[in-house]
Design a protein around this motif. Structure first.
Motif, PDB file in Angstrom:
ATOM      1  N   ASP A  61       0.853  -1.186   0.000  1.00  0.00           N
ATOM      2  CA  ASP A  61       0.000   0.000   0.000  1.00  0.00           C
ATOM      3  C   ASP A  61       0.886   1.233   0.000  1.00  0.00           C
ATOM      4  O   ASP A  61       1.881   1.299   0.716  1.00  0.00           O
TER       5      ASP A  61
ATOM      6  N   GLU B  77       0.836   5.558   0.206  1.00  0.00           N
ATOM      7  CA  GLU B  77       0.087   6.778   0.463  1.00  0.00           C
ATOM      8  C   GLU B  77       0.732   7.901  -0.354  1.00  0.00           C
ATOM      9  O   GLU B  77       1.942   8.104  -0.278  1.00  0.00           O
TER      10      GLU B  77
ATOM     11  N   SER C  13       0.527  11.941  -1.092  1.00  0.00           N
ATOM     12  CA  SER C  13       0.031  13.284  -0.776  1.00  0.00           C
ATOM     13  C   SER C  13       0.253  14.115  -2.022  1.00  0.00           C
ATOM     14  O   SER C  13       1.355  14.149  -2.570  1.00  0.00           O
TER      15      SER C  13
ATOM     16  N   LYS D  51      -4.838  13.544   0.081  1.00  0.00           N
ATOM     17  CA  LYS D  51      -4.112  12.299   0.346  1.00  0.00           C
ATOM     18  C   LYS D  51      -4.881  11.159  -0.311  1.00  0.00           C
ATOM     19  O   LYS D  51      -6.104  11.106  -0.238  1.00  0.00           O
ATOM     20  N   HIS D  52      -4.124  10.251  -0.926  1.00  0.00           N
ATOM     21  CA  HIS D  52      -4.718   9.101  -1.608  1.00  0.00           C
ATOM     22  C   HIS D  52      -3.976   7.845  -1.170  1.00  0.00           C
ATOM     23  O   HIS D  52      -2.743   7.825  -1.165  1.00  0.00           O
ATOM     24  N   THR D  53      -4.710   6.804  -0.808  1.00  0.00           N
ATOM     25  CA  THR D  53      -4.102   5.520  -0.503  1.00  0.00           C
ATOM     26  C   THR D  53      -4.328   4.607  -1.694  1.00  0.00           C
ATOM     27  O   THR D  53      -5.467   4.419  -2.139  1.00  0.00           O
TER      28      THR D  53
ATOM     29  N   ALA E  31       2.602   2.760   3.099  1.00  0.00           N
ATOM     30  CA  ALA E  31       1.567   2.922   4.132  1.00  0.00           C
ATOM     31  C   ALA E  31       1.639   1.726   5.077  1.00  0.00           C
ATOM     32  O   ALA E  31       0.784   0.857   5.074  1.00  0.00           O
TER      33      ALA E  31
END
Length: 192
Positions: free
Chosen positions: A147, A149, A151, A156-158, A178
């Motif tokens: 995963d 992350e 920014s 913010k997007h995972t 992440a």
């Protein structure tokens, strides 16, 4: 002392070829003299943003620091053959550990405009609030494992395995694992 990086040797070679002093390169790349000296001596693992600025100040592509012997024609990587792993510190405060291991998929390809990499993204203990950076160009990220992350500006997007993101890298951004080891395909375009 960190693992010896050939990147520093190449920075010094290009700087000397251009009859630039360390101070001139630091000024042109909006860096400080200590950073340039430590990079050239192989005493620290660079982060990507200052390296992009140094490449621009020297008038070379980022990939020039990763190349061995330039070749014309297509660059083919057979399964397991990719080489030229370069370690970057990411945002870790100590700059003694690699947060990002870049494996160039186009090393030695002459006159390329894109930089494709497989990147192992290690969890960083120091990530509280991401340190955003920006540079001219575009980036494409595809998550292969784990995963990530991202920014991007104030958002913010995972991303998980199979997800991708394409963005203008002039917008301040950051990317980190992440919570667990992750792997991405990244294609970076930075105009000269």
């Amino acid at each position: 002392m960190t693992e010896k990086n050939s990147v520093g040797e190449k920075i010094r070679q290009f700087r000397e070829d251009r009859d630039m002093t360390v101070e001139e390169l630091a000024n042109e790349s909006q860096s400080n003299v200590e950073l340039i000296e430590k990079l050239e001596a192989g005493e620290l693992i660079p982060s990507l943003t200052p390296l992009l600025k140094i490449a621009r100040a020297l008038g070379v592509r980022l990939g020039t620091f990763l190349d061995d012997t330039p070749q014309k024609g297509p660059r083919i990587n057979r399964n397991g053959e990719a080489k030229n792993v370069v370690r970057f510190s990411g945002k870790c405060a100590s700059c003694e550990e690699s947060a990002l291991d870049f494996c160039s998929l186009a090393a030695d390809k002459q006159d390329r405009h894109m930089e494709p990499f497989i990147i192992d993204v290690h969890p960083c203990k120091d990530v509280n609030e991401p340190v955003l950076s920006s540079h001219e160009g575009e980036e494409f990220i595809y998550v292969l494992e784990g995963d990530i992350e991202v920014s991007y500006g104030k958002d913010k997007h995972t991303l998980t395995k199979g997800d991708s993101i394409y963005y203008d890298s002039i917008v301040p951004h950051d990317l980190h694992a992440a919570g667990k080891e992750s792997k991405i395909l990244a294609v970076v375009y930075t105009p000269l």
